[in-house]
Design a protein around this motif. Structure first.
Motif: not given
Length: 716
Positions: A125-132, A157-167
DNA sequence: GAGCACTGC
């Protein structure tokens, strides 16, 4: 009293945001979290969710296996639980989880596979995509699937995790707020080359790397150096030149000669044996400067500790798929700004650092902001089959964050029709459904099914398909003496029909050695790759059984007798008949059969590694190949001789004009063309930075010949 | 005239 681990957790940059993050996750269905390396988002955020969201069952995806495992172990340790209990992980061939598991780390690919039976991902019920930001093919498909699942599952719940500024792109696509977390990075000084064009740099960057490394060694304070280069050859040439110059170096000229007394050079690229890679992570003795020459592997997958100086040549080798010729071209192209930033960041992991960029500031401005996502430069055959399988009928209008070229989708559908996986209305056939359940390319799964249903050699085909799914397992020794020895050793495995049966002979010999590591070393094969093939083989066998596809074995002999070749080759033809070529008499060039029927004339060559180069060339006529790769010329990799009779019956499917489909594409393209044009502006910009394109292969060939010429001239 | 960057199911 707080224990040490608790203190560590609370000192991470993400910690002050804990309550705000939990509140944001409670409030919004989708959240984009941006944070640089070192912020602690991968290990901390999942724990915050477990604490703050009742009944949460969390999945965290990672692009790489090793990242999934190590994150799971870290979090298990921090929560004081045993791995596989509260915290687990799931990757191919390895699942460590139980019914108590509330937090699971998976690779993107594994989560995608579970979606085939569960497209709404209802087990979490909660999914996080890391290093998107890495934008792998798998993450891009997951983006679309999750967006769809959110509409149908309001509690998800969905969480998109990213490192860039291309958000902004993520923000727009998901229509979600962005939560930004500061990272913990040390300062990195950027040094630019004064004026240099990419064109000039492209032929000289190896030498410039050598000079820059020597400059750093002579003038900079102690600290290790990481050099980003493009490939094995460049790395080895660079290493040799550095060592040659170092031999002549007078240490009286070294500014910090009291603390810099020697250097050691290490190469690192993926095909390097693991043992050699280990040395890189060891601390060098005092006074010795470590120089690490790396491919892009050091940009994401491997972290070398203690790096203070980075040298960035500004280029990368990147695969580009040309859908017209079905060729993969490996091109040397300028990196993106995002990649340049990431490379620079490698200098500031443990203390303040410096990056030497071999290009000028203006050239950086010309770079594309982000790397072209993989989905826009790959064959989409497998992805299309996958989407059809999970019930997405209109693949062309699937909600991709960056839509692939519609023509690429069209080509993919056409090829799936040739394989019998879709019908003329682009609907998945029964055969296609079975094919999509195999964790290999559709070409290979077609061969597997045929080997059981039509030619009774499925045991042998599982071996061949497994070997075709792994990286190259032939070791190319450096010294000429060892090369000759390897050649001699391999002689006994050769089958005159070509590489496929030769592969089978090799595997069987390895099996009969008891899957021995020593045997691999003695015969110049990569043990690691063969071992992966062994695992894939057993995975394939169980998939076959699941679909009630009989396992037949032709022979138990170690070496395949000539009488057993026919069924194997026929099975291969059912998957690869589109890759039929005919040799031109008296020459060493081949014409693709289908392309020549359509009036195109592309010339193909045997890869120098193919076993067919070892036999009398006049005996070659019809050949099938696994794939084509273009480096300096189009080479067919993994080839076998066939009789035209074997493929003749199969071409019936090709001759049927795919009218219905062509019409459908005409209408669909009109609708989505405006969107495509919008894309075009960006993509042109990306392309304009590339010195070469895979499209015009003749031009490419001419250019690379000229570059080699210039380089030879320079070396003289 | 001649060889492939990096992942993943």
């Amino acid at each position: 009293m707080k224990n040490k681990m608790q203190e560590q957790r609370e000192s991470l940059p993400i910690f002050p945001f804990k309550q705000d993050l939990i509140a944001a996750i409670r409030e919004y269905q989708i959240l984009v979290v941006v944070g640089d390396t070192g912020s602690g988002k991968t290990t901390q955020l999942p724990q915050y969710i477990l604490e703050g969201i009742p009944n949460a069952i969390v999945a965290v995806t990672q692009p790489r296996r090793i990242a999934a495992i190590s994150a799971a172990y870290r979090v298990a340790e921090e929560t004081g639980t045993k791995i596989g209990d509260l915290v687990g992980y799931s990757i191919r061939f390895e699942k460590v989880a139980s019914k108590n598991t509330k937090l699971q780390f998976l690779t993107d690919g594994t989560l995608l596979r579970t979606c085939t039976t569960d497209p709404l991902i209802s087990q979490f019920n909660c999914i996080m995509l890391d290093e998107s930001h890495e934008r792998s093919l798998d993450t891009d498909v997951l983006f679309g699937l999750l967006k769809r699942a959110c509409k149908q599952r309001p509690e998800l719940k969905v969480i998109i995790m990213s490192a860039t500024l291309d958000i902004e792109k993520f923000q727009d696509f998901f229509d979600a707020p962005v939560f930004s977390v500061p990272g913990r990075m040390f300062e990195v000084d950027v040094l630019w080359q004064k004026t240099i064009k990419f064109q000039t740099l492209k032929t000289t960057f190896v030498q410039r790397c050598v000079e820059t490394v020597m400059h750093i060694h002579k003038t900079e304070e102690p600290g290790d150096v990481l050099v980003f280069l493009t490939g094995q050859q460049e790395i080895e040439r660079c290493a040799k030149n550095i060592l040659d110059l170092h031999k002549e170096l007078n240490y009286n000229l070294v500014r910090h000669r009291d603390s810099v007394k020697d250097m050691v050079v290490y190469p690192i690229y993926s095909s390097l044996e693991t043992l050699q890679q280990k040395a890189i992570f060891e601390k060098t003795p005092k006074g010795v400067r470590k120089i690490v020459l790396a491919t892009n592997i050091a940009q994401t997958s491997v972290t070398v500790p203690g790096i203070r100086y980075v040298v960035d040549c500004g280029f990368v080798k990147q695969k580009m798929y040309d859908h017209k010729t079905h060729m993969d071209a490996l091109l040397v192209v300028p990196i993106s700004q995002a990649a340049a930033t990431q490379r620079a960041g490698r200098a500031g992991r443990t203390e303040n650092g410096k990056v030497y960029r071999l290009y000028c500031k203006e050239a950086f401005q010309e770079m594309s902001p982000t790397t072209v996502p993989e989905i826009q430069r790959s064959s989409l055959l497998g992805t299309i089959l996958y989407l059809l399988k999970i019930g997405i009928k209109d693949v062309l209008n699937f909600d991709f964050i960056d839509a692939p070229d519609p023509e690429l989708v069209q080509t993919g559908l056409k090829q799936l029709f040739y394989l019998g996986a879709v019908d003329k209305e682009n609907r998945l056939t029964h055969l296609g459904k079975i094919m999509s359940d195999f964790p290999v390319s559709p070409f290979l799964s077609r061969c597997l099914i045929s080997s059981s249903q039509d030619f009774q050699c499925s045991d042998e085909m599982c071996t061949i398909v497994a070997l075709l799914s792994v990286e190259d397992f032939y070791i190319q020794p450096r010294s000429e003496k060892d090369q000759a020895l390897a050649e001699e050793k391999r002689q006994e495995f050769y089958d005159s029909s070509g590489d496929h049966v030769t592969f089978l002979n090799i595997y069987n010999a390895w099996r009969d050695s008891g899957y021995s590591q020593d045997w691999c070393r003695d015969n110049f094969f990569h043990y690691r790759a063969l071992n992966v093939a062994k695992n894939i083989r057993s995975q394939l066998l169980s998939a076959m059984k699941q679909h009630k596809l009989e396992i037949y074995s032709l022979t138990h002999k170690q070496k395949i007798p000539p009488s057993c070749r026919q069924p194997i080759l026929k099975s291969l033809c059912s998957g690869f008949y589109m890759n039929t070529v005919k040799k031109q008499k008296g020459k060493t060039v081949f014409y693709p059969y289908i392309a020549s029927l359509e009036g195109q004339s592309t010339l193909l060559f045997l890869s120098p590694q193919s076993s067919l180069t070892k036999i009398d060339q006049d005996r070659l006529d019809w050949v099938i190949f696994n794939d084509v790769q273009f480096v300096t010329r189009p080479n067919m990799r993994i080839t076998s001789r066939i009789d035209f009779e074997m493929v003749k019956v199969l071409f019936g499917r090709v001759d049927i004009k795919h009218h219905k489909m062509e019409e459908e594409f005409q209408t669909i393209r009109e609708v989505i063309d405006p969107m495509h044009n919008e894309e075009h502006g960006l993509r042109n910009e990306v392309h304009s930075n590339q010195v070469e394109r895979p499209v015009d292969l003749v031009e490419l060939k001419r250019k690379s010949a000229r570059e080699r010429f210039l380089e030879r001239k320079k070396q003289k």
